[in-house]
Design a protein around this motif. Structure first.
Motif, mmCIF file in Angstrom:
data_model
loop_
_atom_site.group_PDB
_atom_site.id
_atom_site.type_symbol
_atom_site.label_atom_id
_atom_site.label_comp_id
_atom_site.label_asym_id
_atom_site.label_seq_id
_atom_site.Cartn_x
_atom_site.Cartn_y
_atom_site.Cartn_z
ATOM 1 N N VAL A 131 -1.556 4.401 -7.112
ATOM 2 C CA VAL A 131 -2.449 5.115 -8.249
ATOM 3 C C VAL A 131 -2.511 4.230 -9.497
ATOM 4 O O VAL A 131 -3.573 4.064 -10.141
ATOM 5 C CB VAL A 131 -2.044 6.495 -8.476
ATOM 6 N N ILE A 132 -1.348 3.782 -9.982
ATOM 7 C CA ILE A 132 -1.368 3.042 -11.070
ATOM 8 C C ILE A 132 -2.128 1.614 -11.096
ATOM 9 O O ILE A 132 -3.064 1.325 -11.914
ATOM 10 C CB ILE A 132 0.089 2.293 -11.583
ATOM 11 N N TRP A 133 -1.863 0.932 -9.720
ATOM 12 C CA TRP A 133 -2.933 -0.030 -9.564
ATOM 13 C C TRP A 133 -4.422 0.194 -9.233
ATOM 14 O O TRP A 133 -5.123 -0.823 -9.699
ATOM 15 C CB TRP A 133 -2.200 -0.832 -8.223
ATOM 16 N N PHE A 134 -4.765 0.917 -8.492
ATOM 17 C CA PHE A 134 -6.019 1.312 -7.955
ATOM 18 C C PHE A 134 -6.669 2.446 -8.497
ATOM 19 O O PHE A 134 -8.059 2.811 -8.296
ATOM 20 C CB PHE A 134 -6.251 1.428 -6.411
ATOM 21 N N GLY A 135 -6.193 3.279 -9.442
ATOM 22 C CA GLY A 135 -6.749 4.281 -9.870
ATOM 23 C C GLY A 135 -6.511 5.575 -8.879
ATOM 24 O O GLY A 135 -5.810 5.483 -8.173
ATOM 25 N N ILE A 136 -7.594 6.579 -9.325
ATOM 26 C CA ILE A 136 -7.424 7.898 -8.521
ATOM 27 C C ILE A 136 -8.653 8.044 -7.596
ATOM 28 O O ILE A 136 -8.698 9.209 -7.092
ATOM 29 C CB ILE A 136 -7.339 8.820 -9.550
ATOM 30 N N ASP A 137 -9.299 7.144 -7.391
ATOM 31 C CA ASP A 137 -10.391 7.227 -6.547
ATOM 32 C C ASP A 137 -9.991 7.052 -4.762
ATOM 33 O O ASP A 137 -8.876 7.359 -4.475
ATOM 34 C CB ASP A 137 -11.498 6.369 -6.669
ATOM 35 N N GLU A 138 -10.917 6.472 -4.257
ATOM 36 C CA GLU A 138 -10.623 6.279 -2.738
ATOM 37 C C GLU A 138 -9.649 5.492 -2.361
ATOM 38 O O GLU A 138 -8.795 5.424 -1.462
ATOM 39 C CB GLU A 138 -11.852 5.956 -1.951
ATOM 40 N N ALA A 139 -9.465 4.198 -3.148
ATOM 41 C CA ALA A 139 -8.657 3.037 -2.753
ATOM 42 C C ALA A 139 -7.090 3.442 -2.488
ATOM 43 O O ALA A 139 -6.563 3.044 -1.738
ATOM 44 C CB ALA A 139 -8.942 1.996 -3.906
ATOM 45 N N PRO A 140 -6.562 4.038 -3.229
ATOM 46 C CA PRO A 140 -5.196 4.428 -3.294
ATOM 47 C C PRO A 140 -4.831 5.220 -1.829
ATOM 48 O O PRO A 140 -3.831 5.055 -1.337
ATOM 49 C CB PRO A 140 -4.737 5.047 -4.487
ATOM 50 N N LYS A 141 -5.898 6.123 -1.717
ATOM 51 C CA LYS A 141 -5.663 6.811 -0.588
ATOM 52 C C LYS A 141 -5.525 6.141 0.867
ATOM 53 O O LYS A 141 -4.809 6.087 1.763
ATOM 54 C CB LYS A 141 -6.560 7.917 -0.363
ATOM 55 N N VAL A 142 -6.560 5.145 0.880
ATOM 56 C CA VAL A 142 -6.785 4.418 1.972
ATOM 57 C C VAL A 142 -5.673 3.298 2.164
ATOM 58 O O VAL A 142 -5.248 3.183 3.158
ATOM 59 C CB VAL A 142 -8.188 3.377 1.856
ATOM 60 N N TRP A 143 -5.358 2.887 1.085
ATOM 61 C CA TRP A 143 -4.246 1.924 0.648
ATOM 62 C C TRP A 143 -3.067 2.408 1.367
ATOM 63 O O TRP A 143 -2.224 1.952 2.190
ATOM 64 C CB TRP A 143 -3.873 1.442 -0.555
ATOM 65 N N LEU A 144 -2.703 3.881 1.285
ATOM 66 C CA LEU A 144 -1.439 4.646 1.663
ATOM 67 C C LEU A 144 -1.450 4.789 2.964
ATOM 68 O O LEU A 144 -0.448 4.523 3.846
ATOM 69 C CB LEU A 144 -1.439 5.544 0.807
#
Length: 270
Positions: A131-144
């Protein structure tokens, strides 16, 4: 005709046993809820969960169908889209990384421990960092989801590639197969059963991670819906979300089992 009758009977018996297990489970659930051993906020009745399904799916006459401004179909579609992207990236990366680890000892020594380290971490351990790296949009969810799916595929692919008999490679070389084509024409087909098992495990791990992935700005999404409902003690919505995740997971696993049977028809027969 007689050759197919035993198999047909076995399939019918399996289906009946599964249906019977579901009926018994729902009956036990209904009995516990009807006995009011615990309050409805702890154990909602099956009919309450069914009513929530109708309401959130927009199939009833409620004034505001859906949940948190989205229909049940939109929540499920959002979660499945994240799952598909995360698993696609994780499985692709796991296949390439597993091949490299299984074929190149230097890469195994350098990256093998890192894959094991990542595989042992619970998803919530690095969600905050994403979340710190990619924000709270779609990116951290997909990365996780990608990071959850990658290690099982990488480990299964590396072990499967190492287990391919050397005679297969020697036979392919003697028939004129070039060295660069050996991984694609010999190693991957020979290791396919174990790799597909690793993919099934990866999808299962990703499914156990989707609720964690959607705890941050996860609406629309089934995990976000569960998290939002938990804040307001809407247990029937929580149970509905759990059931939907489980059913969609069963559907995905059934498709993967079908693909496994079609792609590796010799498995279990030789």
């Amino acid at each position: 005709m007689s050759d197919h009758s035993p198999a047909t009977a076995r399939r019918a018996r399996t289906i009946l046993l599964r249906l019977g297990a579901v009926v018994l489970l729902v009956a036990a659930w209904w009995a516990v809820a009807a006995a009011e051993i615990w309050p409805q906020v702890f154990v909602p009745a099956p009919q309450a969960v069914w009513q929530q399904f109708l309401d959130t799916a927009g199939l009833s006459d409620t004034a505001r169908p859906g949940w948190a401004g989205y229909s049940l179909g939109e929540h499920l579609t959002a979660s499945l889209r994240r799952m598909a992207l995360g698993c696609a990236y994780g499985i692709s990366g796991g296949l390439v990384l597993g091949l490299l680890i299984g074929l190149v000892p230097a890469i195994d020594a350098a990256l093998g421990p890192a894959v094991t380290f990542l595989r042992t971490l619970p998803p919530l351990a690095y969600l905050s960092l994403l979340v710190i790296w990619f924000g709270i949009d779609e990116a951290p969810k997909v990365w996780l989801l990608m990071l959850a799916a990658l290690p099982p595929v990488a480990v299964a692919t590396a072990d499967a590639v190492r287990g391919v008999p050397a005679d297969y490679l020697n036979a392919a070389r003697s028939l004129g197969t070039r060295r660069l084509l050996l991984p694609w024409r010999v190693l991957l087909p020979a290791a396919a059963p174990e790799i597909l098992t690793g993919i099934r495990l990866a999808v299962g791990v990703a499914y156990t991670t989707v609720v964690a992935a959607e705890t941050v700005n996860g609406v629309p999404g089934i995990g976000g819906m569960i998290r939002d409902a938990q804040r307001y003690n809407q247990t029937d919505v929580v149970v509905l979300g759990i059931i939907l995740i489980g059913l969609s997971g069963l559907a995905f696993d059934s498709l993967l089992q079908l693909a496994q049977r079609r792609l590796t028809p010799w498995r279990g027969r030789i």
